[in-house]
Structures are given as structure tokens and as C-alpha cells.
Scaffold this active site. Structure first.
Site, short mmCIF file in Angstrom:
data_model
loop_
_atom_site.label_atom_id
_atom_site.label_comp_id
_atom_site.label_asym_id
_atom_site.label_seq_id
_atom_site.Cartn_x
_atom_site.Cartn_y
_atom_site.Cartn_z
N GLU A 314 45.13 41.75 40.98
CA GLU A 314 45.08 42.86 41.93
C GLU A 314 44.75 44.18 41.24
O GLU A 314 44.16 45.09 41.84
CB GLU A 314 46.43 42.95 42.67
CG GLU A 314 46.36 43.61 44.02
CD GLU A 314 47.65 43.39 44.82
OE1 GLU A 314 48.73 43.75 44.32
OE2 GLU A 314 47.57 42.87 45.95
N HIS A 335 47.14 16.82 31.90
CA HIS A 335 46.73 15.58 32.56
C HIS A 335 46.00 15.85 33.87
O HIS A 335 45.87 14.95 34.70
CB HIS A 335 47.96 14.68 32.77
CG HIS A 335 48.62 14.29 31.49
ND1 HIS A 335 48.54 13.03 30.95
CD2 HIS A 335 49.36 15.01 30.60
CE1 HIS A 335 49.19 12.98 29.81
NE2 HIS A 335 49.71 14.17 29.58
N LYS A 449 42.62 42.49 56.69
CA LYS A 449 43.63 43.01 57.63
C LYS A 449 42.97 43.61 58.87
O LYS A 449 43.43 43.40 59.99
CB LYS A 449 44.51 44.07 56.95
CG LYS A 449 45.52 43.47 55.98
CD LYS A 449 46.46 44.55 55.44
CE LYS A 449 47.40 43.97 54.39
NZ LYS A 449 48.21 45.01 53.73
#
Lengths: 477, 477
Positions: A314, A335, A449
Site C-alpha cells: 500500500e 512443496h 469504492k
């Protein structure tokens, strides 16, 4: 440990319990030996002037985003001011609550969760109360999943539940909706009066919906300071209140961060491990290593990695720039991701977090009849085996073209974690300066948003809604 | 749900319960509308010949790694052969065990864990037995952390514990060491004879240390087939036994995969969503989008993402090639990685997994006095809000230069999950062909293992150990 029936191979070793003088030379360290082939020392030297200038600007509060530099000396200021009010609230929660639900998202979630998983046992909520030392702890308000609510509410049933709602504004969608659900549930099951005593808020000092509600209802409230952004807020009441409530020693946590403050004031790369980390990753980025894999060898560090990803992602991911932050829990992910890291596309580097002294150890049992080719390890401590796996992997990945940085933390104490938080916060601030971005804003989160409010039909977003609907209708699937 | 006191805002909606005929048109779907600006349709058309050739080679078992193509028709073969032995063993475990511990790593871990978290409630292990429908379930053998063992053993204390040890060879370090610890604990707490009945192994049909031990001790054992690699093994006994033991309907899981087998036989991109997914990601990779972020909106999908990361990362990440697989849980991570995805360095694309019909819903409570700006959503279902957030985010990220693929799964049933497994397995096989790699080997994992055995002092590795020690001593920190 005799009750478990495994006393014969459990060794508890808490040799270092954190005396102040002893601790001062147990600081977080950076080891670059597995990254040496990726850059020359002179490349770092060439960054010294930029680092020195950025450091001076940071310390003088003259960088972009300078209104959000409160974290620079937050720990020492908080220690000086004292934490009595926080400790008292925490003690009230600890003594009264069966369960604490922390309602928050992003920076109001990840720091506390990282510390919780680092400092408390796995399966903490399933332990008997006597072993827990505090209420059960759950995190809510960080998603919009109905199934998630169903599962949480089922788990809370019949228990005395306290809430800590954390939101600067009180209007962030996820925590606000979760607060609606949990408050309604609490008032219905415990009654309005009881609920009022069981809700704690951490919010703005003066403004906002949550502050207003807290004033009206009389909820005890704590302050999210104005000068500390969400992703830097773990050592404010945002992180400190829930952590203290489950018995974390927040004094030691702050102490560790304050020690890191004091030990990371020299701007020269040779003297400042946080700046050296920032400088090396910047050098690697400029060579095309655009993804950083944060790797750790203790499962309890999974949310430290998530906290780190928010902090760096961010802060740096803007203006078309930024190192993509990913994480891997080893040896588990050797793995799964190991093949890619060893031989895949070469645009990666790794930052490995090592714990010098894990909190307990276990000897490998002898079992020659199992014929598993591992009898040569009988009697060896798991921590040693784990650390050899770490060393082997760093050497293999470095040889495969993935430079490996090593960050070494003394142990799994509150104090070490405080150091870690400050170390990466300071490194991130420097990284942002070297990247040429404002490391303290997050303008990009507005785009989704705005779309979301439009699609949800929020009053005032009618024009955006019409535009989005038109765009969707014209889209070819 | 009245016992929870939240009946007034819980709506259970399981409209689709999975009739076969109805289900055939409820297949997994791929929607490319949010990636359309990143490529032209003609770019896909140009890949048709390569896709057709790769499909023919796959079906004729004439690709690199052709010995590991058993997964291609595994589900239908398993359904034809029947699963009675598995079901009986699972029933024995389910009726006798308080706890099942699955010991495995990589492909012997991630598939079962992905299905467990997808199909069972969060906090499953904390539910009363009557709500669980099976034993508690834990995963071990996937790390080397002493603290991890301590926390697990503490949780097992006083319970009737069954083990399912999963390892083709029986010599993989992590599960073999965990088996040593857990077997010793079990024999000490329950006695040798009882322990023999409480240990189930899933291993090679004829060879290896674990097979030998099972024969000697009389442990019930199931087979890891030779022609299915670890990361493709979830629908073998590797995944099926533990899942059946906790009450998962493995018949439906296999049924879903078998339906996907049948519906994904046409090699043409317009008719085959798995191949279309493979082709689009290959096109994007060639344009420099070298990281794929697998995003989901239900927390229960976190380990589906981990399974996906192993599948693609280990299959494609070789020879200096490969799309780096990362994941994000939204909306949670919109508040951490969202800024980077919207505005950071442009080398990303996203693959979003959407559930058309989540298993339950919840209405948003009205609470005008909270003044949180969200009263316009009162009465709306959370699933709708969550899906609008998904749509808004896909549009925002696509506008920001991150092409968004959308994979739509009908629901959270066993059958849908079976479809999902097969869809991505087939897509991954095709991706590997288009990438020009052997999608079925993992040669890169030997490098760290060789170093590790040397550093651990394994007999036969003395020369490598000396070389590594010399290298370490000469390294500059």
C-alpha cells in the site's frame, strides 16, 4: 509438560527472558550474504546521498505525506505518557469477557492479528481458559461473507462477548456492517444495558460516526491518532487494546519498538539495517526484480507476512511503480511454490525472516524400525533441523538466481515483535522515498469504492451508477 | 437458527441441492468481459492450432510427463470402480475418532485442506460434535516447527486420535518426522495395540518405507496411484479418505469432476472454458503480465487458492518461465493489496473466483441511529453486497490496467468443488503445453533438498556438506 505424555522429547528453552541491558545488543539484524551476487557494494554507496537526504527530510517532517509521521517516535512517546488507561480497559475485558471480537479491516486488523498469532499459541481459542490467560479472540468486520457471519455467530453462542470496534470514521463498509450485526446480536442476547458495557471503540478523537455513537451510548473509547495511518497503527490503541486484553505485555512491545527507534537513527547504510534493507530492495527493483517474497519458517508468522504485505504494498504500489509483495510459509510452501522460486521466471527476490531462538524445542524421536531414512536425525532438535532447511534453501535459491535477504529476529517475545514492527515501518518509509512515491497515502482505493457505492445505490452516486450499468450492458462476455 | 437469537436476519437459501439433470447446465463458467481490453479475439484464434495439437497430444498421452496423466479420467474411473473400501474406512474413523490428524505436505496436504475449508464451517473444530458430523481435523507434517508440534500436541491431549499418514515414499522429511512424533505420542498415550488400529496410511501400492511399515504393523492402507502426481492427487485416496472421514460426500465430489471431464472434451476454445482460460493467461503472459493474482470473496476459499498456487506454480515455474501465482482474499485484501492492484506496477492480471450461490445469506440490520452512512443498505442481503463489491472491483481494476478473468462456480457443494478441481487441472495441463514446459515434473525441488541433506549430515552427502561449509565460510555478510 508431563501431562501430555511427551516429556521425554520436549525441551522448553526460554533462555532469554528480556532484561533491558542484556537486550540492547539483541537487535534485529540484516544479513546480505545470500544476495551478494546480485549487486556490488558500490551500488549501495551510490545510494548513500539519496538515503541521507531522505532521512533528513523524514526527520524534519518534510516529505510527501508528512502529516502521517507520528509512528516515527510513537513508541517512546507512548511509553513516556503511560498506558494506564489502556491497561485498565484491557483488564476489565480480560476479567469479564469469555470472548473478545475485534471489528476492523486493513490496518485496523492486520497488526493485532499478526501480534496475536506471533505471541499466542496456535489453536489459542480452543485452549482451556487457564492456559489462554485471556478471552477467546476473533476478528470480524474484514469481509462481506454471510457464511463468515454465520460461522462466527454460531461460535459466539452462549458466551459473554465483548466487542472492540476499530474505525477512524465509523463509516468503512465492512466494519460498520459487522458492527450492525454484532451489536444487534449482543443487544438481543445480552440486553441493551449490558451491551453498552461490552462495547469498546477505537476511533477518531473528536469527529465521525463512531465517535458520535460512542458519546451517545457511553461506550469506552480510545483514540486513533490523526498522524498515524492505518498500516502504521499497530502500536496505537488500534493494536494495543485488543492485545493487552488477551494478556500481551504491551509495555514490552512498546519497549522493543522504542529500542529500535533509538538504534536506527544513523542515516548511514552501514549503521542502519532498516535503511540498508530499503536500499538493497531498491537496487534489486531497478534491475527488474519486481516481486518480493517474504518467507518465514514458523507458521506463527503467517500474519506478520500479511501485515508486511499491506505495509509495503500500500505504501509503494502507486504511480505504476512498486515491488509486488507476496509471501510464503516454509518449509510448507517449498512443496508448492519452491519449484517456481528455484527455476521459474527470474523476477523475484526473497526476504527471509529467521527467529534466532524459537520459544521451545522438541527432539526428534528415534524410530529405526520406521526405515524412513531419517534415523541419523534421532535426538536432534527440530529447531536446528528447521534452521538447516532455511540455510539450505537460501543457498539453493540464491544459486538459482533469487537473491535472498535475511532478517534475523532474536526471539518470539513482545519486545522482538516491537522491534520488527518499527524496523519494517522505517524501512518502508525510506523505500517509498527511494521509489519516489508518497508512502503514506492510498489514493487507488477510491476507484473500487466509488464503483461499489454506485452499484449499491448509495444516494448521491446516481450518475456513476448509470455510467457503470451502461458499461456493463455494452460489454462482450 | 432461532437458538442464535438472530433468526430475524438470517435467511438460509439452499435452493439448488444438486439433482443430476438440473446440474448438467450448472457448470463452471469463464467470463472474459473484464479482460477484453487486454487482447483481441484474433489473438486467441491464433492459438487454436497450438491448443488443438496440445489437446490431441494430451489425450493420446504423448506429452512430456505422460506417465502422470491419470487424473484425466480419474473421477469417472473411480466412480466406476466404486469407493466402498474408502467409505468403510472413513466410517470406522468417523465413528471412533475424536480427532483425525492428516500427516502430509504439498499435494498430500493442500487438496484435502482446500476441500475441508470450502465445505465445512469456519471454526469447525470448535463446534459441538453434533454440528460437526465427524471428528475434529488437524493437518500436520507440513512444517518443521517445534512450536507447531507443541501447540498441536497440547490440543490432542486426552482425545482419541486417529492418524492418516500420506506419503508416496514414506521418506519425505516433514511428514516422516511428524509421523515419528505422533506415533510415539499415540503409542505412549494409547498403547501399541490401540495405536495400530488408529493409524491409516495412504502410500505406494507396493514399494517404499511407509508401505513396508504398514505391512509389518498391519495399518490399513490406501494407494497413491503411480500415474497421478502430488498436485493432481486430491481426488485419489490422498484427499478422499480424510474428506470422507469428516463426512464429505466424496461421491458428489467425484461426480462433479466426472461431469467436468465430460463437458471439457472439445478442444475448440469457444467450447472449452478450461482451455480458454489457459489460452488467455498465455496471451497475457506474453504481453508481460507475469503475475496472476487469484482473488476470491469468501474467506472459505483461502486454501482453494493455496491449492491453485501449487498446481500452477509447480507446473509452470521452470526453465526460467512461468506466471507467478499469488492470491488475495477480498474484500479483506482490498484494504491491503488493493492500492497496488489499482495503481502499482502494471505486470498483473487477476483471476476472480465467484460463487453464484453462496450457502446461506444474512440481511443487513437496520440501525439508523448508528449514522454510519449505510442505512440505505438495511434489509439488503450480504451476498448481494459482497457480489456488488466484486463487480465494482473487477471494473475498477480492469480500468486501472489489470485484466480481470472471472471464473464462476455454481455453489459451495461437493459437486461444484469437484468441477473446480478438474477445471483447473485441465487448464494447467494445457497451460504447461502452451508455455512449453513439462507440466508434470518438479526438478527444481531437488536443489534445496540436496543442500539440506548435506547440512543435516545425512550419510552419503559428505562431499556436498564440505562444499557448502566452505561456501558459507567465504561468504561476506
Amino acid at each position: 509438560m508431563t501431562r501430555t505424555g511427551i516429556s521425554w522429547h520436549v525441551i522448553i528453552s526460554r533462555r532469554w527472558s528480556g532484561g533491558l541491558n542484556e537486550g540492547m545488543n539483541r537487535m534485529i539484524q540484516l544479513d546480505l550474504r545470500f544476495a551478494r551476487e546480485a549487486f556490488r557494494e558500490s551500488e549501495l554507496e551510490l545510494l548513500e546521498p539519496a538515503v541521507a537526504a531522505a532521512d533528513a527530510a523524514l526527520r524534519r517532517r518534510q516529505v510527501a505525506g508528512a502529516d502521517f509521521l507520528g509512528w516515527l517516535d510513537l513508541a517512546s512517546r507512548t511509553l513516556a505518557a503511560g498506558t494506564q488507561a489502556l491497561e485498565e480497559a484491557a483488564e476489565a475485558i480480560r476479567s469479564e469477557a469469555d470472548v473478545l471480537v475485534v471489528v476492523g479491516i486493513g490496518g485496523s486488523y492486520l497488526g493485532a492479528r499478526a501480534a496475536f498469532e506471533f505471541l499466542k499459541p496456535q489453536y489459542y481459542n480452543q485452549l482451556p481458559r487457564s492456559l489462554r490467560g485471556g478471552p477467546e479472540l476473533y476478528f470480524a468486520g474484514n469481509h462481506l461473507s454471510a457464511r463468515g457471519f454465520r460461522d462466527l455467530l454460531r461460535t459466539l453462542e452462549g458466551k459473554r462477548v465483548y466487542l472492540n470496534v476499530i474505525s477512524k470514521s465509523g463509516t468503512t463498509t465492512e466494519p460498520a456492517l459487522a458492527f450492525r450485526v454484532l451489536r444487534a446480536w449482543l443487544e438481543q442476547t445480552a440486553g441493551h444495558e449490558a451491551a453498552r458495557k461490552q462495547i469498546y471503540v477505537t476511533t477518531d478523537a473528536a469527529r465521525g460516526a463512531l465517535k458520535h455513537l460512542a458519546d451517545v451510548e457511553g461506550y469506552p473509547s480510545f483514540v486513533v491518532p490523526d498522524d498515524v495511518g492505518g498500516r502504521y497503527s499497530v502500536l496505537t490503541p488500534v493494536g494495543l487494546l485488543p492485545l493487552a486484553a488477551i494478556g500481551v505485555d504491551i509495555g514490552q512491545l512498546l519497549q522493543g519498538a522504542a529500542e529500535a527507534e533509538q538504534s536506527l537513527t544513523d542515516p548511514r547504510l552501514a549503521a542502519n539495517a532498516a535503511y540498508r534493507y530499503a536500499a538493497v530492495r531498491n537496487v534489486l527493483y531497478r534491475k527488474g526484480l519486481t516481486t518480493e517474497l517474504f518467507a518465514y519458517y514458523e507458521p506463527a508468522l503467517a500474519y506478520v507476512a500479511e501485515w508486511w504485505k499491506q505495509l509495503f504494498g500500500e505504501s509503494e504500489g502507486k504511480d505504476g511503480k512498486g515491488i509486488f509483495p507476496a509471501s510464503a510459509g516454509y518449509t510448507t510452501d517449498l512443496h508448492s511454490l519452491g519449484q517456481f522460486v528455484q527455476e521459474g521466471r527470474r523476477n523475484l527476490f526473497e526476504t527471509v525472516l529467521r527467529l534466532t531462538e524459537p520459544p521451545c524445542d522438541l527432539a526428534i524421536p528415534s524410530a529405526p524400525q520406521m526405515d524412513d531414512g531419517l534415523e541419523y536425525l534421532a535426538g536432534r532438535p527440530f529447531n536446528w533441523v528447521n534452521d538447516q532447511a532455511r540455510l539450505a534453501t537460501q543457498m539453493a535459491h540464491a544459486s538459482g538466481g533469487v537473491p535472498n535477504l535475511l532478517v534475523e529476529l532474536p526471539d518470539m517475545s513482545e519486545r522482538s515483535l516491537g522491534q520488527l514492527f518499527y524496523f519494517f515501518e522505517l524501512a518502508c518509509a525510506m523505500s517509498g522515498q527511494l521509489m519516489g512515491v508518497n508512502a503514506f497515502d492510498q489514493p487507488g482505493v477510491e476507484a473500487y469504492k466509488t464503483n461499489m457505492f454506485a452499484l449499491l445505490g448509495k444516494p448521491g452516486y446516481e450518475l456513476q451508477q448509470a455510467a457503470l450499468r451502461a458499461q456493463l450492458e455494452s460489454a462482450v462476455t
